[in-house]
Design a protein around this motif. Structure first.
Motif, PDB file in Angstrom:
ATOM      1  N   PHE A 236       0.587  -1.202  -0.057  1.00 18.97           N
ATOM      2  CA  PHE A 236       0.047  -0.066  -0.035  1.00 18.97           C
ATOM      3  C   PHE A 236       0.942   1.157   0.134  1.00 18.97           C
ATOM      4  O   PHE A 236       0.312   2.329   0.301  1.00 18.97           O
ATOM      5  N   GLU A 237       2.081   1.078  -0.457  1.00 21.92           N
ATOM      6  CA  GLU A 237       3.026   2.207  -0.689  1.00 21.92           C
ATOM      7  C   GLU A 237       2.343   3.212  -1.778  1.00 21.92           C
ATOM      8  O   GLU A 237       1.743   2.572  -2.717  1.00 21.92           O
ATOM      9  N   ARG A 238       2.811   4.331  -2.036  1.00 26.94           N
ATOM     10  CA  ARG A 238       2.314   5.032  -2.811  1.00 26.94           C
ATOM     11  C   ARG A 238       2.852   4.792  -4.083  1.00 26.94           C
ATOM     12  O   ARG A 238       4.096   4.838  -4.617  1.00 26.94           O
ATOM     13  N   PRO A 239       1.978   4.583  -5.120  1.00 33.48           N
ATOM     14  CA  PRO A 239       2.516   3.980  -6.524  1.00 33.48           C
ATOM     15  C   PRO A 239       3.230   5.086  -7.345  1.00 33.48           C
ATOM     16  O   PRO A 239       2.871   6.380  -7.188  1.00 33.48           O
ATOM     17  N   SER A 240       4.317   4.626  -8.024  1.00 32.96           N
ATOM     18  CA  SER A 240       5.138   5.617  -8.649  1.00 32.96           C
ATOM     19  C   SER A 240       5.095   5.113 -10.320  1.00 32.96           C
ATOM     20  O   SER A 240       5.000   3.750 -10.531  1.00 32.96           O
ATOM     21  N   VAL A 241       5.374   5.771 -11.235  1.00 28.05           N
ATOM     22  CA  VAL A 241       5.486   5.290 -12.714  1.00 28.05           C
ATOM     23  C   VAL A 241       6.451   4.214 -12.730  1.00 28.05           C
ATOM     24  O   VAL A 241       6.389   3.001 -13.388  1.00 28.05           O
ATOM     25  N   GLY A 242       7.729   4.593 -12.221  1.00 31.85           N
ATOM     26  CA  GLY A 242       8.807   3.713 -12.397  1.00 31.85           C
ATOM     27  C   GLY A 242       8.409   2.317 -11.761  1.00 31.85           C
ATOM     28  O   GLY A 242       8.930   1.317 -12.154  1.00 31.85           O
ATOM     29  N   ARG A 243       7.800   2.379 -10.427  1.00 32.22           N
ATOM     30  CA  ARG A 243       7.576   1.028  -9.807  1.00 32.22           C
ATOM     31  C   ARG A 243       6.514   0.425 -10.577  1.00 32.22           C
ATOM     32  O   ARG A 243       6.538  -0.894 -10.698  1.00 32.22           O
ATOM     33  N   MET A 244       5.462   1.103 -11.268  1.00 32.39           N
ATOM     34  CA  MET A 244       4.353   0.363 -11.973  1.00 32.39           C
ATOM     35  C   MET A 244       4.927  -0.391 -12.945  1.00 32.39           C
ATOM     36  O   MET A 244       4.636  -1.658 -13.323  1.00 32.39           O
ATOM     37  N   LEU A 245       5.940   0.365 -13.893  1.00 26.97           N
ATOM     38  CA  LEU A 245       6.226  -0.203 -15.173  1.00 26.97           C
ATOM     39  C   LEU A 245       7.365  -1.431 -14.943  1.00 26.97           C
ATOM     40  O   LEU A 245       7.272  -2.502 -15.337  1.00 26.97           O
ATOM     41  N   SER A 246       8.022  -1.395 -13.768  1.00 33.25           N
ATOM     42  CA  SER A 246       8.860  -2.215 -13.292  1.00 33.25           C
ATOM     43  C   SER A 246       8.245  -3.518 -12.768  1.00 33.25           C
ATOM     44  O   SER A 246       8.647  -4.797 -12.789  1.00 33.25           O
ATOM     45  N   ALA A 247       7.290  -3.405 -12.265  1.00 37.39           N
ATOM     46  CA  ALA A 247       6.165  -4.335 -11.755  1.00 37.39           C
ATOM     47  C   ALA A 247       5.467  -5.390 -12.745  1.00 37.39           C
ATOM     48  O   ALA A 247       5.471  -6.228 -12.781  1.00 37.39           O
ATOM     49  N   TYR A 248       5.224  -4.644 -13.760  1.00 36.61           N
ATOM     50  CA  TYR A 248       4.305  -5.336 -14.840  1.00 36.61           C
ATOM     51  C   TYR A 248       5.446  -6.063 -15.652  1.00 36.61           C
ATOM     52  O   TYR A 248       4.943  -6.792 -16.732  1.00 36.61           O
ATOM     53  N   TRP A 249       6.690  -5.519 -16.015  1.00 36.29           N
ATOM     54  CA  TRP A 249       7.395  -6.048 -16.884  1.00 36.29           C
ATOM     55  C   TRP A 249       8.735  -6.604 -16.259  1.00 36.29           C
ATOM     56  O   TRP A 249       9.725  -5.736 -15.806  1.00 36.29           O
ATOM     57  N   GLN A 250       8.822  -7.870 -16.080  1.00 38.30           N
ATOM     58  CA  GLN A 250       9.894  -8.668 -15.152  1.00 38.30           C
ATOM     59  C   GLN A 250      10.437  -9.543 -16.293  1.00 38.30           C
ATOM     60  O   GLN A 250       9.979 -10.851 -15.610  1.00 38.30           O
ATOM     61  N   PRO A 251      11.317  -9.308 -17.097  1.00 36.78           N
ATOM     62  CA  PRO A 251      11.916 -10.445 -17.831  1.00 36.78           C
ATOM     63  C   PRO A 251      12.550 -11.639 -16.846  1.00 36.78           C
ATOM     64  O   PRO A 251      13.190 -11.319 -15.663  1.00 36.78           O
ATOM     65  N   GLY A 252      12.228 -12.712 -17.069  1.00 40.91           N
ATOM     66  CA  GLY A 252      13.046 -13.957 -16.288  1.00 40.91           C
ATOM     67  C   GLY A 252      12.240 -14.488 -15.146  1.00 40.91           C
ATOM     68  O   GLY A 252      12.493 -15.256 -14.448  1.00 40.91           O
ATOM     69  N   GLU A 253      11.107 -13.831 -14.936  1.00 41.47           N
ATOM     70  CA  GLU A 253      10.303 -14.139 -13.574  1.00 41.47           C
ATOM     71  C   GLU A 253       9.349 -14.878 -14.369  1.00 41.47           C
ATOM     72  O   GLU A 253       8.940 -14.995 -15.761  1.00 41.47           O
ATOM     73  N   GLY A 254       8.259 -15.468 -13.537  1.00 47.14           N
ATOM     74  CA  GLY A 254       7.127 -16.319 -13.951  1.00 47.14           C
ATOM     75  C   GLY A 254       6.233 -15.588 -14.641  1.00 47.14           C
ATOM     76  O   GLY A 254       6.126 -14.203 -14.729  1.00 47.14           O
ATOM     77  N   MET A 255       5.130 -16.103 -14.633  1.00 46.01           N
ATOM     78  CA  MET A 255       3.831 -15.466 -15.639  1.00 46.01           C
ATOM     79  C   MET A 255       2.921 -14.509 -14.528  1.00 46.01           C
ATOM     80  O   MET A 255       2.513 -13.487 -14.792  1.00 46.01           O
ATOM     81  N   LEU A 256       3.215 -14.852 -13.024  1.00 46.12           N
ATOM     82  CA  LEU A 256       2.553 -14.035 -12.190  1.00 46.12           C
ATOM     83  C   LEU A 256       3.472 -13.100 -11.272  1.00 46.12           C
ATOM     84  O   LEU A 256       4.274 -14.046 -10.876  1.00 46.12           O
ATOM     85  N   VAL A 257       3.303 -11.855 -10.992  1.00 45.74           N
ATOM     86  CA  VAL A 257       4.303 -11.158 -10.096  1.00 45.74           C
ATOM     87  C   VAL A 257       3.592 -10.492  -9.123  1.00 45.74           C
ATOM     88  O   VAL A 257       2.300 -10.393  -9.204  1.00 45.74           O
ATOM     89  N   GLU A 258       4.111 -10.046  -7.793  1.00 41.00           N
ATOM     90  CA  GLU A 258       3.353  -9.101  -7.015  1.00 41.00           C
ATOM     91  C   GLU A 258       2.990  -7.793  -7.769  1.00 41.00           C
ATOM     92  O   GLU A 258       3.379  -7.275  -8.343  1.00 41.00           O
ATOM     93  N   LYS A 259       1.770  -7.473  -7.230  1.00 38.72           N
ATOM     94  CA  LYS A 259       1.100  -6.322  -7.643  1.00 38.72           C
ATOM     95  C   LYS A 259       1.996  -5.087  -6.946  1.00 38.72           C
ATOM     96  O   LYS A 259       2.532  -5.170  -5.990  1.00 38.72           O
ATOM     97  N   PRO A 260       2.185  -3.776  -7.829  1.00 36.50           N
ATOM     98  CA  PRO A 260       2.968  -2.923  -7.368  1.00 36.50           C
ATOM     99  C   PRO A 260       1.921  -2.013  -6.496  1.00 36.50           C
ATOM    100  O   PRO A 260       2.517  -1.573  -5.614  1.00 36.50           O
ATOM    101  N   PHE A 261       0.554  -2.327  -6.471  1.00 42.78           N
ATOM    102  CA  PHE A 261      -0.163  -1.578  -5.441  1.00 42.78           C
ATOM    103  C   PHE A 261      -1.230  -2.570  -4.932  1.00 42.78           C
ATOM    104  O   PHE A 261      -2.093  -2.957  -6.025  1.00 42.78           O
ATOM    105  N   GLY A 262      -1.822  -2.582  -3.844  1.00 40.75           N
ATOM    106  CA  GLY A 262      -3.114  -3.572  -3.647  1.00 40.75           C
ATOM    107  C   GLY A 262      -2.635  -5.035  -3.179  1.00 40.75           C
ATOM    108  O   GLY A 262      -1.216  -5.021  -2.523  1.00 40.75           O
TER     109      GLY A 262
END
Length: 89
Positions: A17-43
């Motif tokens: 529940f930390e305040r989301p930033s554009v950089g954190r949002m982009l890095s959360a949804y694009w993680q090469p080398g990780e699985g199909m599901l990743v932790e949400k950047p907010f929520g």
């Protein structure tokens, strides 16, 4: 100020529940080398990793299902009155 934690896990499910930033949002949804599901950047919970090809298949299937469900909804509304006959037998 409150001493509550803004990120962590509850019963193995991540939350953030930390305040989301554009950089954190982009890095959360694009993680090469990780699985199909990743932790949400907010929520709470997980989200799709758009760097994984399987996520794109899920999005295409969901889009096709949504399109298929709504393709027959284009109906025309006629302005003519409707006659209703009630039989009182």
């Amino acid at each position: 100020m409150s001493d509550k934690e803004t990120a962590g896990t509850i019963f193995g499910v991540p939350y953030n529940f930390e305040r989301p930033s554009v950089g954190r949002m982009l890095s959360a949804y694009w993680q090469p080398g990780e699985g199909m599901l990743v932790e949400k950047p907010f929520g709470v919970g997980y989200t799709l990793n758009l760097a994984n090809w399987r996520s794109w298949i899920i999005l295409v299937v969901a889009g096709v299902l949504y399109w298929h469900e709504n393709k027959g909804e284009e109906r025309t509304v006629e302005d003519e009155p409707v006659e209703v006959i009630v039989d009182d037998d």
